[in-house]
Write a protein that holds these residues in place. Structure first.
Motif, PDB file in Angstrom:
ATOM      1  N   ALA A 162       0.816  -1.220   0.000  1.00 32.15           N
ATOM      2  CA  ALA A 162       0.000   0.000   0.000  1.00 32.15           C
ATOM      3  C   ALA A 162       0.853   1.276   0.000  1.00 32.15           C
ATOM      4  N   VAL A 163       2.068   1.206   0.552  1.00 27.15           N
ATOM      5  CA  VAL A 163       2.918   2.406   0.542  1.00 27.15           C
ATOM      6  C   VAL A 163       3.885   2.408  -0.643  1.00 27.15           C
ATOM      7  N   GLY A 164       3.763   1.438  -1.495  1.00 27.76           N
ATOM      8  CA  GLY A 164       4.578   1.424  -2.720  1.00 27.76           C
ATOM      9  C   GLY A 164       5.770   0.491  -2.690  1.00 27.76           C
ATOM     10  N   LEU A 165       5.843  -0.357  -1.640  1.00 25.46           N
ATOM     11  CA  LEU A 165       6.943  -1.321  -1.595  1.00 25.46           C
ATOM     12  C   LEU A 165       6.488  -2.609  -2.297  1.00 25.46           C
ATOM     13  N   ASN A 166       7.320  -3.069  -3.210  1.00 26.08           N
ATOM     14  CA  ASN A 166       6.957  -4.231  -4.022  1.00 26.08           C
ATOM     15  C   ASN A 166       7.320  -5.521  -3.274  1.00 26.08           C
ATOM     16  N   VAL A 167       6.578  -5.788  -2.214  1.00 27.72           N
ATOM     17  CA  VAL A 167       6.880  -6.960  -1.367  1.00 27.72           C
ATOM     18  C   VAL A 167       6.080  -8.171  -1.851  1.00 27.72           C
ATOM     19  N   GLU A 168       6.791  -9.271  -1.981  1.00 32.67           N
ATOM     20  CA  GLU A 168       6.139 -10.503  -2.446  1.00 32.67           C
ATOM     21  C   GLU A 168       6.412 -11.616  -1.434  1.00 32.67           C
ATOM     22  N   ILE A 169       5.372 -12.332  -1.063  1.00 28.02           N
ATOM     23  CA  ILE A 169       5.532 -13.421  -0.085  1.00 28.02           C
ATOM     24  C   ILE A 169       6.052 -14.664  -0.791  1.00 28.02           C
ATOM     25  N   GLN A 170       7.044 -15.291  -0.172  1.00 25.98           N
ATOM     26  CA  GLN A 170       7.502 -16.594  -0.676  1.00 25.98           C
ATOM     27  C   GLN A 170       7.331 -17.614   0.426  1.00 25.98           C
ATOM     28  N   ARG A 171       6.491 -18.571   0.222  1.00 26.37           N
ATOM     29  CA  ARG A 171       6.249 -19.611   1.229  1.00 26.37           C
ATOM     30  C   ARG A 171       7.367 -20.644   1.126  1.00 26.37           C
ATOM     31  N   LYS A 172       7.992 -20.939   2.250  1.00 23.11           N
ATOM     32  CA  LYS A 172       9.098 -21.894   2.253  1.00 23.11           C
ATOM     33  C   LYS A 172       8.736 -23.098   3.105  1.00 23.11           C
ATOM     34  N   GLU A 173       9.404 -24.200   2.783  1.00 19.50           N
ATOM     35  CA  GLU A 173       9.061 -25.431   3.480  1.00 19.50           C
ATOM     36  C   GLU A 173       9.706 -25.499   4.861  1.00 19.50           C
ATOM     37  N   ASN A 174      10.874 -24.910   4.995  1.00 13.79           N
ATOM     38  CA  ASN A 174      11.603 -25.031   6.262  1.00 13.79           C
ATOM     39  C   ASN A 174      12.514 -23.828   6.461  1.00 13.79           C
ATOM     40  N   TRP A 175      13.144 -23.794   7.642  1.00 20.76           N
ATOM     41  CA  TRP A 175      13.973 -22.631   7.998  1.00 20.76           C
ATOM     42  C   TRP A 175      15.242 -22.535   7.173  1.00 20.76           C
ATOM     43  N   ALA A 176      15.744 -23.682   6.708  1.00 22.19           N
ATOM     44  CA  ALA A 176      16.956 -23.628   5.891  1.00 22.19           C
ATOM     45  C   ALA A 176      16.676 -22.854   4.615  1.00 22.19           C
ATOM     46  N   GLN A 177      15.495 -23.043   4.052  1.00 23.16           N
ATOM     47  CA  GLN A 177      15.154 -22.330   2.822  1.00 23.16           C
ATOM     48  C   GLN A 177      14.929 -20.838   3.086  1.00 23.16           C
ATOM     49  N   VAL A 178      14.553 -20.514   4.297  1.00 26.44           N
ATOM     50  CA  VAL A 178      14.367 -19.096   4.643  1.00 26.44           C
ATOM     51  C   VAL A 178      15.722 -18.431   4.884  1.00 26.44           C
ATOM     52  N   MET A 179      16.593 -19.144   5.586  1.00 22.42           N
ATOM     53  CA  MET A 179      17.807 -18.503   6.089  1.00 22.42           C
ATOM     54  C   MET A 179      19.074 -18.763   5.283  1.00 22.42           C
ATOM     55  N   ASP A 180      19.131 -19.886   4.567  1.00 18.98           N
ATOM     56  CA  ASP A 180      20.390 -20.231   3.911  1.00 18.98           C
ATOM     57  C   ASP A 180      20.493 -19.728   2.472  1.00 18.98           C
ATOM     58  N   GLU A 181      19.345 -19.455   1.852  1.00 21.63           N
ATOM     59  CA  GLU A 181      19.383 -19.007   0.455  1.00 21.63           C
ATOM     60  C   GLU A 181      19.685 -17.506   0.440  1.00 21.63           C
ATOM     61  N   LYS A 182      20.811 -17.136  -0.185  1.00 21.08           N
ATOM     62  CA  LYS A 182      21.177 -15.716  -0.214  1.00 21.08           C
ATOM     63  C   LYS A 182      20.855 -15.131  -1.587  1.00 21.08           C
ATOM     64  N   PRO A 183      20.533 -13.847  -1.712  1.00 22.97           N
ATOM     65  CA  PRO A 183      20.418 -12.938  -0.582  1.00 22.97           C
ATOM     66  C   PRO A 183      19.180 -13.239   0.252  1.00 22.97           C
ATOM     67  N   ARG A 184      19.364 -13.081   1.576  1.00 27.30           N
ATOM     68  CA  ARG A 184      18.198 -13.237   2.451  1.00 27.30           C
ATOM     69  C   ARG A 184      17.418 -11.927   2.428  1.00 27.30           C
ATOM     70  N   TRP A 185      16.181 -11.966   2.818  1.00 28.67           N
ATOM     71  CA  TRP A 185      15.357 -10.773   2.719  1.00 28.67           C
ATOM     72  C   TRP A 185      14.717 -10.439   4.073  1.00 28.67           C
ATOM     73  N   ILE A 186      13.415 -10.604   4.105  1.00 33.51           N
ATOM     74  CA  ILE A 186      12.675 -10.333   5.340  1.00 33.51           C
ATOM     75  C   ILE A 186      12.136 -11.658   5.835  1.00 33.51           C
ATOM     76  N   ASN A 187      12.227 -11.895   7.119  1.00 32.04           N
ATOM     77  CA  ASN A 187      11.534 -13.072   7.638  1.00 32.04           C
ATOM     78  C   ASN A 187      11.029 -12.856   9.059  1.00 32.04           C
ATOM     79  N   ASN A 188      10.062 -13.668   9.427  1.00 34.41           N
ATOM     80  CA  ASN A 188       9.482 -13.598  10.772  1.00 34.41           C
ATOM     81  C   ASN A 188      10.456 -14.156  11.795  1.00 34.41           C
ATOM     82  N   SER A 189      10.351 -13.684  13.022  1.00 37.31           N
ATOM     83  CA  SER A 189      11.211 -14.203  14.085  1.00 37.31           C
ATOM     84  C   SER A 189      10.545 -13.932  15.434  1.00 37.31           C
TER      85      SER A 189
END
Lengths: 311, 517
Positions: B387-414
């Motif tokens: 809504a503020v103009g940021l082109n954010v796209e959700i990527q659903r991952k199967e596990n934490w390795a796919q969230v954290m090990d694939e670079k570049p990393r982006w935004i994630n929940n914690s």
């Protein structure tokens, strides 16, 4: 006949062994292609030191080829490796949970056979009549309703509203009823439809007309002439069903917290306990392959035409 | 909380340890409690790597007692448990006086030998000790522990540690029986049948199935209010709710907001819990990811999250938004004038422009179901950013390795678990120089790391407060590595006639005085 059967069995055995070898390799590759097991296992808050130490402890710091060779060698020796979670042989962990799954499998299979065959036979005998249509509708519903949904509906009715049966666990025989019915529902629907189709075809065959003209009693026609002719497709379906039951009850075991292999499978995937996941997948695959092998051999015994075939 | 002064003798004896315990009515005496949990691990040694999950802490709370606990109902003061007092003259050497006549589950008396062994080299302090990993998380400053006499133990830290006594109250701090430990064939075997000094002792356990406990008849704190507790693993949330409604369980853990109405519709049931002292956060990779490198863009991300809207719509308004990464229980370090993170879409859009953002795709990676309502929150936040103009796209991952090990990393929940009332419990350990976050190359800020040294090492409370508040400025405004969304909520469904509520850390305490019906 014995030499034909022996040759036939030998060829099928070789194919089964090849299938299992392929499956073992696929399982290894696939389980490692979804992400680093150490990160998945330790979660988002692990420090780099913890990750290195853990990788070393589990042998995950070695080159992938070396890991594969060790894995294949272990399987040839009957070991699926040491569970990352339980810290003992993965196969032992699986066997510890096998009893509960076998109990559920046996009960649900017995239910499916009784309900499925019974409904199929009745539908075939009264084909194109009301009973036949009713069986078709009920079996279609049984096939379409997902196990997860059926499980929750059964819980709602029998546990929450009527308070007759428990929602979870395996503490008494009453805990078995709802999961067994849930697993059996889809299987009995499949069996009913297959039985109805092949039996109706057999009952409409010219030799049935001949049998009837000889005044052979209906039950005798059904049992001695129609059913044996319909047996092969039903056997095939049953074979697939037995193989699939090991993993087919995964969702049901999870919903009812049934402490079997399905539940173990889900938690092992969640924990990325690769040795246990490997053991379950390979065992389930092996059961499927071996059941099909047994069914193939039974074909030859049941159907004389198969003995003459090269396959 | 008593601050250590220079020549000081830090005495936390409290009168509380000498007075008889005041307990509410315990109408549930001799009652059995059946608890359904989303996960269950049968390793019950507090330092076992498998026991370092929230679901494990909830069981361990009944099996093991610690030297001290935190009295959250009384200004988050240190409360004596297996120890009666802790003294220090320099915040490096700490002398702990133990409570006498405390019995372990096997009938052995707890002595200084057990405490020294619990925290000592063989089990925790040495690098090859089985409990080293978890020990380093909770007791990173501990250097040595030795027995002074039968009821006195001395702890020595590597340097001055202003919150060392609080560490005893965190996870990993449960005291175990040395003689029973030494009889076990291995650490894993021991962890399956541990002997502690908590209010309930292990009867039997079955992996992925259940853990059964019974009251410890010689518990030092008086007769436990329940005769037995059965924890059952019911992974499926809908099945836990069904079990509660069917009367199969008395208490169920981890209720999602969309299940509130189903539970409260039944007059026999209710929901307890809500805020804990932990934080639900988000983290950004600003080092390996050029798009997120500019702090202005990260500020814009933070400013465009309508946290109050999120809490109202998803959490039915039942949780709160902390004033940045701080909690009132931090006492003197807490700044009540610091505002909650702002929602200012106009300012956010201005910062996006200033950062020179050209609409590059920003990925928001999520496993979707690790945190309660994670996917719903992720979708709502992505919509707010769009809504503020940021082109954010959700990527659903199967596990934490796919969230954290694939670079570049982006935004994630914690999330940042807080198990004792001080910022060192979750702020510095989670975002500081030695955190996994910084060491994995997500973010680095030299000023922040310098201030952290003061926060974790200074004995002057005012100095610690100044350092902490400046760290929060950096966290919120100057160079945000992530943000606080809201408090980490934990909701429980229970029988409404059961008078019980979880601890502020989201744990299950069934000690005398905590439960009645």
């Amino acid at each position: 006949m014995i030499s034909t059967l022996f040759r036939f069995t030998w060829i099928k055995l070789l194919r089964a062994a090849l299938s299992i070898a392929l499956m073992v390799t696929c399982v290894f590759v696939l389980l490692r292609s979804v992400g680093d097991p150490v990160t998945i296992f330790l979660g988002p808050d692990a420090t780099p030191d913890m990750r290195i130490a853990y990788a070393r402890e589990l042998g995950l710091d070695k080159p992938i080829l070396q890991q594969y060779l060790a894995y294949a060698e272990n399987i040839l020796h009957g070991s699926f490796g040491r569970s990352y979670i339980y810290h003992r042989d993965a196969l032992t962990v699986v066997f510890d949970n096998l009893g509960a799954t076998l109990t559920l499998m046996a009960t649900s299979l017995a239910l499916a056979v009784v309900m499925g065959l019974g409904a199929g036979i009745i539908a075939a005998m009264f084909r194109r009549k009301f009973v036949d249509r009713l069986v078709t509708i009920v079996s279609s519903v049984g096939l379409c309703v997902p196990a997860f949904f059926l499980a929750l509906v059964l819980m709602l009715v029998f546990s929450i509203e009527l308070r007759l049966l428990p929602t979870n666990g395996a503490q008494s025989w009453s805990s078995l009823i709802l999961p067994a019915i849930t697993v059996a529902a889809a299987n009995s629907a499949v069996l009913a439809r297959y039985t109805r189709t092949v039996l109706a075809e057999a009952l409409d065959s010219p030799f049935m007309v001949a049998a009837r003209t000889r005044d052979i009693p209906s039950w005798r026609i059904l049992v001695h002439h129609a059913l044996p002719n319909a047996a092969i497709p039903i056997l095939t379906v049953l074979g697939l069903m037995v193989g699939g039951l090991v993993t087919g009850s995964i969702v049901v075991e999870t919903v009812f917290s049934w402490p079997g292999i399905g539940n173990l499978f889900i938690s092992s995937i969640g924990n990325r306990d690769i040795p246990v996941v490997q053991a379950i997948v390979i065992l389930a695959g092996a059961v499927m392959v071996l059941t099909n092998l047994v069914v193939d051999v039974l074909y030859v015994v049941v159907d004389p035409r198969a003995r003459r075939s090269d396959h | 909380m008593m601050a250590p002064s220079r020549r000081n003798i830090l005495k936390m004896i409290g009168g509380a340890s000498l007075l008889p315990r005041v307990m509410p009515a315990q109408a549930t005496s001799a009652a059995r409690l059946r608890v359904a949990m989303q996960d269950l691990r049968t390793e019950l040694d507090p330092l076992h790597p498998r026991a370092s999950a929230l679901s494990s802490f909830r069981v361990l709370e009944s099996v093991h007692d610690k030297l001290f606990s935190i009295d959250y109902q009384n200004g988050a003061k240190l409360k004596p448990m297996l120890a009666e007092a802790i003294e220090t003259t320099d915040s490096v050497v700490f002398k702990v006086r133990l409570r006498q006549r405390v019995k372990f589950h096997n009938g052995d008396e707890l002595t200084a030998d057990d405490v020294a062994f619990t925290f000592g080299p063989e089990r925790m302090l040495q690098k090859d000790a089985p409990g080293y990993g978890i020990g380093q998380v909770t007791f990173p400053t501990l250097a040595e522990v030795k027995v002074l006499d039968r009821y006195n133990v001395e702890f020595k830290t590597k340097g001055a540690d202003p919150v060392f006594w609080m560490r005893f109250t965190s996870y990993g701090g449960g005291v175990i029986c040395k003689s029973a430990y030494l009889k076990a064939a291995s650490f894993d075997q021991w962890a399956k049948s541990p002997v502690g000094a908590g209010p309930y002792r292990l009867v039997e356990s079955s992996e992925n199935n259940y853990i059964k406990l019974e009251a410890h008849p010689e518990y030092w704190g008086g007769r436990p209010p329940l005769s037995a507790i059965e924890f059952r693993m019911v992974r499926e949330p809908a099945a836990r709710v069904a079990g509660l409604r069917a009367g199969d369980f008395d208490l169920i853990t981890t209720i999602a907001p969309d299940q509130f109405d189903v539970i409260t519709a039944d007059k026999r049931l209710d929901i307890v819990g809500g805020d804990t002292v932990s934080f639900r956060t988000m983290q950004y990779d600003s080092l390996s990811n050029p798009v997120l490198r500019d702090p202005k863009l990260r500020r814009a991300l933070n400013l465009s999250i309508d946290r109050q809207g999120l809490v109202k719509s998803i959490w039915h308004g039942r949780i709160s938004i902390p004033r940045s990464h701080q909690q009132p229980v931090y006492g003197a370090l807490y700044n009540r004038d610091r505002p909650i993170p702002a929602y200012d879409p106009a300012r956010s859009q201005q910062l996006i422009k200033e950062a020179g953002y050209k609409g590059e795709k920003i990925l928001f990676k999520t496993v979707g179901d690790y945190y309660t309502a994670e996917l719903a929150e992720t979708q709502v936040m992505a919509a707010m950013w769009n809504a503020v103009g940021l082109n954010v796209e959700i990527q659903r991952k199967e596990n934490w390795a796919q969230v954290m090990d694939e670079k570049p990393r982006w935004i994630n929940n914690s999330s940042d678990g807080t198990y004792f009332p001080d910022p060192t419990a979750s702020f510095s350990s989670r975002w500081g120089a030695s955190s996994a976050f910084q060491r994995s190359g997500y973010w680095k800020n030299d000023r922040f790391n310098k201030l952290e040294k003061t926060l974790v090492g200074s004995l002057d409370t005012a100095e610690r407060r100044r350092a902490y508040q400046e760290m929060l400025d950096i966290f919120d405004e100057v160079d945000p590595p992530g943000t606080v969304l809201h408090s980490l909520a934990e909701f429980f469904g229970k029988r409404s006639d059961l008078k019980w509520s979880p601890t502020p850390t989201g744990l299950l305490d069934f000690r005398p005085g905590t439960i009645a019906s």
